[in-house]
Design a protein around this motif. Sequence first.
Motif, PDB file in Angstrom:
ATOM      1  N   GLN A 170      -7.967   5.785  -2.129  1.00 24.73           N
ATOM      2  CA  GLN A 170      -7.103   6.846  -2.624  1.00 24.73           C
ATOM      3  C   GLN A 170      -6.739   6.650  -4.092  1.00 24.73           C
ATOM      4  O   GLN A 170      -6.611   7.624  -4.824  1.00 24.73           O
ATOM      5  CB  GLN A 170      -5.854   6.957  -1.747  1.00 24.73           C
ATOM      6  CG  GLN A 170      -6.213   7.385  -0.329  1.00 24.73           C
ATOM      7  CD  GLN A 170      -5.015   7.535   0.580  1.00 24.73           C
ATOM      8  OE1 GLN A 170      -3.855   7.494   0.157  1.00 24.73           O
ATOM      9  NE2 GLN A 170      -5.281   7.728   1.856  1.00 24.73           N
ATOM     10  N   ALA A 188      -0.831   4.201   0.360  1.00 29.21           N
ATOM     11  CA  ALA A 188      -1.817   5.160   0.873  1.00 29.21           C
ATOM     12  C   ALA A 188      -1.198   6.073   1.916  1.00 29.21           C
ATOM     13  O   ALA A 188      -0.271   5.706   2.628  1.00 29.21           O
ATOM     14  CB  ALA A 188      -3.010   4.418   1.472  1.00 29.21           C
ATOM     15  N   SER A 238       0.833  -1.207   0.000  1.00 28.07           N
ATOM     16  CA  SER A 238       0.000   0.000   0.000  1.00 28.07           C
ATOM     17  C   SER A 238       0.865   1.252   0.000  1.00 28.07           C
ATOM     18  O   SER A 238       1.850   1.349   0.721  1.00 28.07           O
ATOM     19  CB  SER A 238      -0.918   0.038   1.227  1.00 28.07           C
ATOM     20  OG  SER A 238      -1.630   1.262   1.263  1.00 28.07           O
ATOM     21  N   ILE A 292     -10.467  10.203  -2.187  1.00 27.01           N
ATOM     22  CA  ILE A 292      -9.274  10.825  -1.595  1.00 27.01           C
ATOM     23  C   ILE A 292      -9.501  12.288  -1.206  1.00 27.01           C
ATOM     24  O   ILE A 292      -8.752  12.854  -0.425  1.00 27.01           O
ATOM     25  CB  ILE A 292      -8.075  10.710  -2.563  1.00 27.01           C
ATOM     26  CG1 ILE A 292      -6.761  10.985  -1.837  1.00 27.01           C
ATOM     27  CG2 ILE A 292      -8.234  11.617  -3.759  1.00 27.01           C
ATOM     28  CD1 ILE A 292      -5.531  10.689  -2.661  1.00 27.01           C
ATOM     29  N   LYS A 311      -5.890   8.483  -9.190  1.00 26.63           N
ATOM     30  CA  LYS A 311      -6.383   9.083  -7.948  1.00 26.63           C
ATOM     31  C   LYS A 311      -7.907   9.171  -7.998  1.00 26.63           C
ATOM     32  O   LYS A 311      -8.489   9.451  -9.044  1.00 26.63           O
ATOM     33  CB  LYS A 311      -5.792  10.473  -7.740  1.00 26.63           C
ATOM     34  CG  LYS A 311      -4.339  10.450  -7.382  1.00 26.63           C
ATOM     35  CD  LYS A 311      -3.840  11.850  -7.083  1.00 26.63           C
ATOM     36  CE  LYS A 311      -2.387  11.798  -6.680  1.00 26.63           C
ATOM     37  NZ  LYS A 311      -1.874  13.135  -6.364  1.00 26.63           N
ATOM     38  N   ASP A 316      -6.381   1.018  -3.360  1.00 26.95           N
ATOM     39  CA  ASP A 316      -5.386   1.321  -2.338  1.00 26.95           C
ATOM     40  C   ASP A 316      -5.926   2.496  -1.542  1.00 26.95           C
ATOM     41  O   ASP A 316      -6.414   3.479  -2.109  1.00 26.95           O
ATOM     42  CB  ASP A 316      -4.046   1.676  -2.993  1.00 26.95           C
ATOM     43  CG  ASP A 316      -2.886   1.702  -2.007  1.00 26.95           C
ATOM     44  OD1 ASP A 316      -3.103   1.443  -0.797  1.00 26.95           O
ATOM     45  OD2 ASP A 316      -1.755   1.983  -2.449  1.00 26.95           O
ATOM     46  N   GLY A 317      -5.872   2.380  -0.240  1.00 28.49           N
ATOM     47  CA  GLY A 317      -6.390   3.453   0.599  1.00 28.49           C
ATOM     48  C   GLY A 317      -6.328   3.066   2.060  1.00 28.49           C
ATOM     49  O   GLY A 317      -5.411   2.379   2.500  1.00 28.49           O
ATOM     50  N   LYS A 334      -4.417  -2.418   0.550  1.00 28.49           N
ATOM     51  CA  LYS A 334      -4.396  -2.547  -0.898  1.00 28.49           C
ATOM     52  C   LYS A 334      -4.845  -3.968  -1.215  1.00 28.49           C
ATOM     53  O   LYS A 334      -4.276  -4.931  -0.693  1.00 28.49           O
ATOM     54  CB  LYS A 334      -2.984  -2.295  -1.438  1.00 28.49           C
ATOM     55  CG  LYS A 334      -2.889  -2.365  -2.949  1.00 28.49           C
ATOM     56  CD  LYS A 334      -1.474  -2.035  -3.400  1.00 28.49           C
ATOM     57  CE  LYS A 334      -1.397  -2.027  -4.923  1.00 28.49           C
ATOM     58  NZ  LYS A 334      -0.038  -1.709  -5.381  1.00 28.49           N
ATOM     59  N   LEU A 373      -3.586   0.934   6.505  1.00 29.19           N
ATOM     60  CA  LEU A 373      -3.288   0.975   5.082  1.00 29.19           C
ATOM     61  C   LEU A 373      -3.803  -0.313   4.461  1.00 29.19           C
ATOM     62  O   LEU A 373      -3.690  -1.385   5.063  1.00 29.19           O
ATOM     63  CB  LEU A 373      -1.791   1.095   4.850  1.00 29.19           C
ATOM     64  CG  LEU A 373      -1.068   2.262   5.535  1.00 29.19           C
ATOM     65  CD1 LEU A 373       0.415   2.205   5.231  1.00 29.19           C
ATOM     66  CD2 LEU A 373      -1.657   3.584   5.125  1.00 29.19           C
TER      67      LEU A 373
END
Length: 193
Positions: free
Chosen positions: A129, A32, A30, A88, A140, A110-111, A44, A42
């Motif tokens: 994100q 993030a 990740s 995000i 993004k 991913d975030g 992913k 985090l």
Amino acid sequence: MKSVMMAALAALIALPAVAEDGKGPWSEGSAAKPWGLRGEQLAKFDAKVVDAVCHLTGDCPDDCGAGERQMVMIREADGKSVLAFKNIQPIFTGATVDLAQYCGQTVTVDGLLVGDPEVTGGAEIMQIQTVSVAGAEPAKTNAWTKDWDAKFPEAAGKGPWFRRDPRINERIATTGYFGLGKEVDEAYIAENF
């Protein structure tokens, strides 16, 4: 009663622990950025994008509700439903605009997974994100304001978007700020201001 308590205990044991450093079982790889939220980690992972109404009721239009329905990700590794709660942007808008184009596809998100097991009972929501399909660069998740600007060009101006949103202003004009009628608003304002 004993069986209910045993089931609750088993569910708690099965929950992944949230580490102090924001790392968890989905954190590997990740990129993030942490926000400092309680219980954030985090994350992913790969997931299939579907709309929540479809997932819960079986009412499944081909386009996931044309971006008008809340999105859910079905995590590929364990089949768990993860609510795509936010993108995000710091304005706390949803991720629907960013995810609707991937309806029915498997993507990599991913975030930040957020969900303190003591508070949410194991439910997880995700602040996404970036999102990508196999072989593509991560994009993004910041499409919400551009989409809103395109839908409501007459609402251009200064100040927060929600103060200018015609849907919100129409609702306030009809039901007042509390949704209980203008009389309730007037009484509250007279009493408190």
